[in-house]
Scaffold this motif. Structure first.
Motif, mmCIF file in Angstrom:
data_model
loop_
_atom_site.group_PDB
_atom_site.id
_atom_site.type_symbol
_atom_site.label_atom_id
_atom_site.label_comp_id
_atom_site.label_asym_id
_atom_site.label_seq_id
_atom_site.Cartn_x
_atom_site.Cartn_y
_atom_site.Cartn_z
ATOM 1 N N LEU A 1 0.824 -1.204 0.000
ATOM 2 C CA LEU A 1 0.000 0.000 0.000
ATOM 3 C C LEU A 1 0.866 1.264 0.000
ATOM 4 O O LEU A 1 0.516 2.262 -0.636
ATOM 5 N N PHE A 2 1.963 1.230 0.730
ATOM 6 C CA PHE A 2 2.870 2.378 0.767
ATOM 7 C C PHE A 2 3.427 2.660 -0.623
ATOM 8 O O PHE A 2 3.445 3.809 -1.092
ATOM 9 N N VAL A 3 3.878 1.621 -1.313
ATOM 10 C CA VAL A 3 4.411 1.783 -2.662
ATOM 11 C C VAL A 3 3.324 2.250 -3.614
ATOM 12 O O VAL A 3 3.557 3.092 -4.499
ATOM 13 N N GLN A 4 2.115 1.736 -3.439
ATOM 14 C CA GLN A 4 0.981 2.161 -4.276
ATOM 15 C C GLN A 4 0.694 3.647 -4.066
ATOM 16 O O GLN A 4 0.434 4.394 -5.020
ATOM 17 N N TRP A 5 0.754 4.080 -2.806
ATOM 18 C CA TRP A 5 0.549 5.508 -2.499
ATOM 19 C C TRP A 5 1.644 6.355 -3.128
ATOM 20 O O TRP A 5 1.364 7.395 -3.752
ATOM 21 N N LEU A 6 2.891 5.923 -3.005
ATOM 22 C CA LEU A 6 3.999 6.656 -3.623
ATOM 23 C C LEU A 6 3.799 6.769 -5.133
ATOM 24 O O LEU A 6 4.087 7.818 -5.736
ATOM 25 N N ASP A 7 3.333 5.712 -5.743
ATOM 26 C CA ASP A 7 3.127 5.722 -7.191
ATOM 27 C C ASP A 7 2.030 6.701 -7.589
ATOM 28 O O ASP A 7 2.108 7.337 -8.647
ATOM 29 N N GLU A 8 1.026 6.860 -6.742
ATOM 30 C CA GLU A 8 -0.076 7.763 -7.059
ATOM 31 C C GLU A 8 0.294 9.231 -6.877
ATOM 32 O O GLU A 8 -0.113 10.082 -7.670
ATOM 33 N N ILE A 9 1.080 9.540 -5.842
ATOM 34 C CA ILE A 9 1.377 10.947 -5.581
ATOM 35 C C ILE A 9 2.430 11.506 -6.534
ATOM 36 O O ILE A 9 2.573 12.725 -6.637
ATOM 37 N N LYS A 10 3.149 10.636 -7.244
ATOM 38 C CA LYS A 10 4.231 11.130 -8.099
ATOM 39 C C LYS A 10 3.715 12.028 -9.219
ATOM 40 O O LYS A 10 4.476 12.789 -9.813
ATOM 41 N N HIS A 11 2.415 11.965 -9.506
ATOM 42 C CA HIS A 11 1.855 12.735 -10.616
ATOM 43 C C HIS A 11 1.625 14.201 -10.258
ATOM 44 O O HIS A 11 1.595 15.053 -11.155
ATOM 45 N N ASP A 12 1.458 14.514 -8.962
ATOM 46 C CA ASP A 12 1.219 15.919 -8.608
ATOM 47 C C ASP A 12 2.088 16.402 -7.445
ATOM 48 O O ASP A 12 1.874 17.484 -6.910
ATOM 49 N N ALA A 13 3.083 15.610 -7.035
ATOM 50 C CA ALA A 13 3.930 15.974 -5.901
ATOM 51 C C ALA A 13 5.029 16.942 -6.324
ATOM 52 O O ALA A 13 5.787 16.673 -7.267
ATOM 53 N N ALA A 14 5.098 18.073 -5.624
ATOM 54 C CA ALA A 14 6.224 18.986 -5.806
ATOM 55 C C ALA A 14 7.379 18.577 -4.915
ATOM 56 O O ALA A 14 8.542 18.877 -5.216
ATOM 57 N N ASP B 1 14.347 10.356 -9.307
ATOM 58 C CA ASP B 1 14.807 10.390 -10.698
ATOM 59 C C ASP B 1 13.861 11.189 -11.592
ATOM 60 O O ASP B 1 14.278 11.726 -12.628
ATOM 61 N N SER B 2 12.593 11.276 -11.201
ATOM 62 C CA SER B 2 11.632 12.031 -12.001
ATOM 63 C C SER B 2 11.667 13.529 -11.674
ATOM 64 O O SER B 2 10.925 14.303 -12.276
ATOM 65 N N GLY B 3 12.520 13.924 -10.734
ATOM 66 C CA GLY B 3 12.667 15.341 -10.412
ATOM 67 C C GLY B 3 11.956 15.796 -9.162
ATOM 68 O O GLY B 3 11.929 17.002 -8.867
ATOM 69 N N ILE B 4 11.378 14.867 -8.394
ATOM 70 C CA ILE B 4 10.677 15.221 -7.161
ATOM 71 C C ILE B 4 11.653 15.166 -5.992
ATOM 72 O O ILE B 4 12.208 14.102 -5.706
ATOM 73 N N PRO B 5 11.896 16.263 -5.287
ATOM 74 C CA PRO B 5 12.777 16.219 -4.122
ATOM 75 C C PRO B 5 12.150 15.362 -3.020
ATOM 76 O O PRO B 5 10.973 15.526 -2.685
ATOM 77 N N VAL B 6 12.938 14.457 -2.472
ATOM 78 C CA VAL B 6 12.478 13.605 -1.378
ATOM 79 C C VAL B 6 13.364 13.862 -0.171
ATOM 80 O O VAL B 6 14.582 13.734 -0.249
ATOM 81 N N HIS B 7 12.742 14.247 0.924
ATOM 82 C CA HIS B 7 13.445 14.554 2.167
ATOM 83 C C HIS B 7 13.171 13.442 3.174
ATOM 84 O O HIS B 7 12.014 13.053 3.380
ATOM 85 N N PHE B 8 14.221 12.970 3.821
ATOM 86 C CA PHE B 8 14.107 11.879 4.783
ATOM 87 C C PHE B 8 14.580 12.370 6.142
ATOM 88 O O PHE B 8 15.740 12.736 6.319
ATOM 89 N N PHE B 9 13.672 12.395 7.119
ATOM 90 C CA PHE B 9 14.014 12.747 8.490
ATOM 91 C C PHE B 9 14.234 11.459 9.281
ATOM 92 O O PHE B 9 13.389 10.563 9.261
ATOM 93 N N THR B 10 15.354 11.381 9.967
ATOM 94 C CA THR B 10 15.589 10.199 10.779
ATOM 95 C C THR B 10 14.677 10.224 12.006
ATOM 96 O O THR B 10 14.443 11.271 12.606
ATOM 97 N N PRO C 1 21.127 8.754 0.601
ATOM 98 C CA PRO C 1 21.440 9.869 -0.310
ATOM 99 C C PRO C 1 22.266 9.441 -1.512
ATOM 100 O O PRO C 1 22.069 9.956 -2.617
ATOM 101 N N THR C 2 23.172 8.486 -1.325
ATOM 102 C CA THR C 2 24.036 8.070 -2.434
ATOM 103 C C THR C 2 23.286 7.220 -3.453
ATOM 104 O O THR C 2 23.386 7.439 -4.665
ATOM 105 N N GLU C 3 22.536 6.234 -2.980
ATOM 106 C CA GLU C 3 21.877 5.288 -3.873
ATOM 107 C C GLU C 3 20.526 5.779 -4.382
ATOM 108 O O GLU C 3 20.138 5.486 -5.507
ATOM 109 N N LEU C 4 19.793 6.525 -3.531
ATOM 110 C CA LEU C 4 18.448 6.949 -3.896
ATOM 111 C C LEU C 4 18.372 8.430 -4.260
ATOM 112 O O LEU C 4 17.456 8.842 -4.968
ATOM 113 N N GLY C 5 19.294 9.223 -3.743
ATOM 114 C CA GLY C 5 19.266 10.658 -4.015
ATOM 115 C C GLY C 5 18.389 11.443 -3.069
ATOM 116 O O GLY C 5 18.080 12.614 -3.342
ATOM 117 N N VAL C 6 17.980 10.848 -1.942
ATOM 118 C CA VAL C 6 17.156 11.579 -0.986
ATOM 119 C C VAL C 6 18.031 12.526 -0.171
ATOM 120 O O VAL C 6 19.238 12.345 -0.056
#
Length: 250
Positions: A30-43, A78-87, A99-104
Motif C-alpha cells: 500500500l505504501f508503494v501504491q501511495w507513492l506511485d499515485e502521488i508522483k503525478h502531482d507531488a512537488a 529520478d523524475s525530479g521530485i525532491p524527497v526529504h528523509f528525516f531520521t 542519499p548516495t543510492e536513492l538521491g534523498v
C-alpha cells in the motif's frame, strides 16, 4: 494534459519490517501504491521519520528488505521530485546509503522551511518532548560516533536480532493508540508552544506519537501529528493554500 506538480506530501511512522506486526508485506504494498499515485502531482515528499522499523548501515551492508519501497522512492527522485528523509528513533542510523543510492536528502535535526509564504517547522519529534528525559539520554548514546562504531563491530545477524527484540518490547508492540494528553501534558505540543514564544510558525509537522491530529495552537498556528501507516494509514498534504490530513484506503 499532465497535472501540475504543486502539492507537498508528508508521511511518517510507516515502520517497514516491524517484527511486532504480521502484515508488513501488505503495508509495504500500500505504501508503494501511495507513492506511485502521488508522483503525478507531488512537488516534494517529506518522509518524516520511522519509515523503517530498523535501519543500520554497515560500510558494505544494509538491512535486507524494502526493495519495492526503495525502488519507488528512487523513481520519484529520478523524475525530479525532491524527497526529504528525516531520521526517527527507529531509523536513526541512516548515513550515506539513502542519499548516495536513492538521491534523498537526509535530515538529522528539525527543519524550518517556507512554502507559498507559509512557515513550516518539521521534525520527527523524538528528543523534543521536554518530559521524555529518559529518551534524551538514550538519543545521546545512539548518536554518539564511538557507540555507533562499537555497534558496527557486531555481526549484522546478531545486531538485527537485538534490534528486533527491542522493537517487539517497545511501544509499537504494546499499541500506539495513546490519546492526546492535553495542551499542558502532551510533550510535543508543549515544545511547539515554546517555539511560538520566539518566532512565528504556521504549521508544526510531527510524527513519532502515531496520533492523527490537526489542532490550533497559538494565535494562527496549527499543530499536526501525521498518524502512522499501521492503524491510520494516513498522510498530510499541503496544496499551497491549506494543509489537510488524509487516510489512504484502498
Amino acid at each position: 494534459m499532465k497535472a501540475p506538480r504543486n502539492k507537498i506530501y508528508f508521511i511518517s511512522d510507516v515502520h517497514l519490517g516491524a517484527p511486532a506486526l504480521n502484515n508488513n508485506a501488505e503495508r509495504e504494498r500500500l505504501f508503494v501504491q501511495w507513492l506511485d499515485e502521488i508522483k503525478h502531482d507531488a512537488a516534494a515528499l517529506f518522509l518524516m521519520g520511522d519509515i523503517f522499523d530498523y535501519w543500520f548501515e554497515y560500510r558494505k551492508v544494509v538491512p535486507r528488505g524494502f526493495t519495492r519501497s526503495l525502488g519507488k522512492i528512487a523513481e520519484l527522485v529520478d523524475s525530479g521530485i525532491p524527497v526529504h528523509f528525516f531520521t526517527g528513533n527507529h531509523d536513526i542510523w541512516v548515513f550515506d546509503y539513502l542519499p548516495t543510492e536513492l538521491g534523498v536528502q537526509v535530515h538529522y535535526h528539525e527543519m524550518r522551511v517556507s512554502f507559498n509564504n507559509k512557515k513550516f517547522f518539521l521534525a520527527h519529534g523524538d528528543g523534543l518532548d521536554p518530559y521524555d528525559t529518559g529518551y534524551h539520554f538514550l538519543k545521546k548514546i545512539f548518536t554518539n560516533r564511538f557507540f555507533q562504531w562499537l555497534f558496527a563491530r557486531v555481526h549484522p545477524n546478531l545486531a538485527i536480532s537485538i534490534a528486533h527484540g527491542w522493537s517487539k518490547k517497545s511501544r509499537l508492540d504494546k499499541g500506539m493508540g495513546d490519546d492526546f494528553k492535553g495542551p499542558e501534558k502532551e510533550g510535543l505540543f508543549v515544545f511547539a508552544k515554546s517555539v511560538l514564544e520566539n518566532e512565528e510558525i504556521d504549521y508544526f509537522i510531527f510524527g513519532h506519537r502515531h496520533l492523527l491530529l490537526n489542532l490550533p495552537i497559538g494565535n494562527n498556528s496549527h499543530y499536526i501529528n501525521l498518524g502512522d501507516w499501521i492503524n491510520h494509514f494516513s498522510y498530510g498534504v499541503f496544496d499551497g493554500e491549506s494543509f489537510e490530513l488524509k487516510r489512504y484506503i484502498k
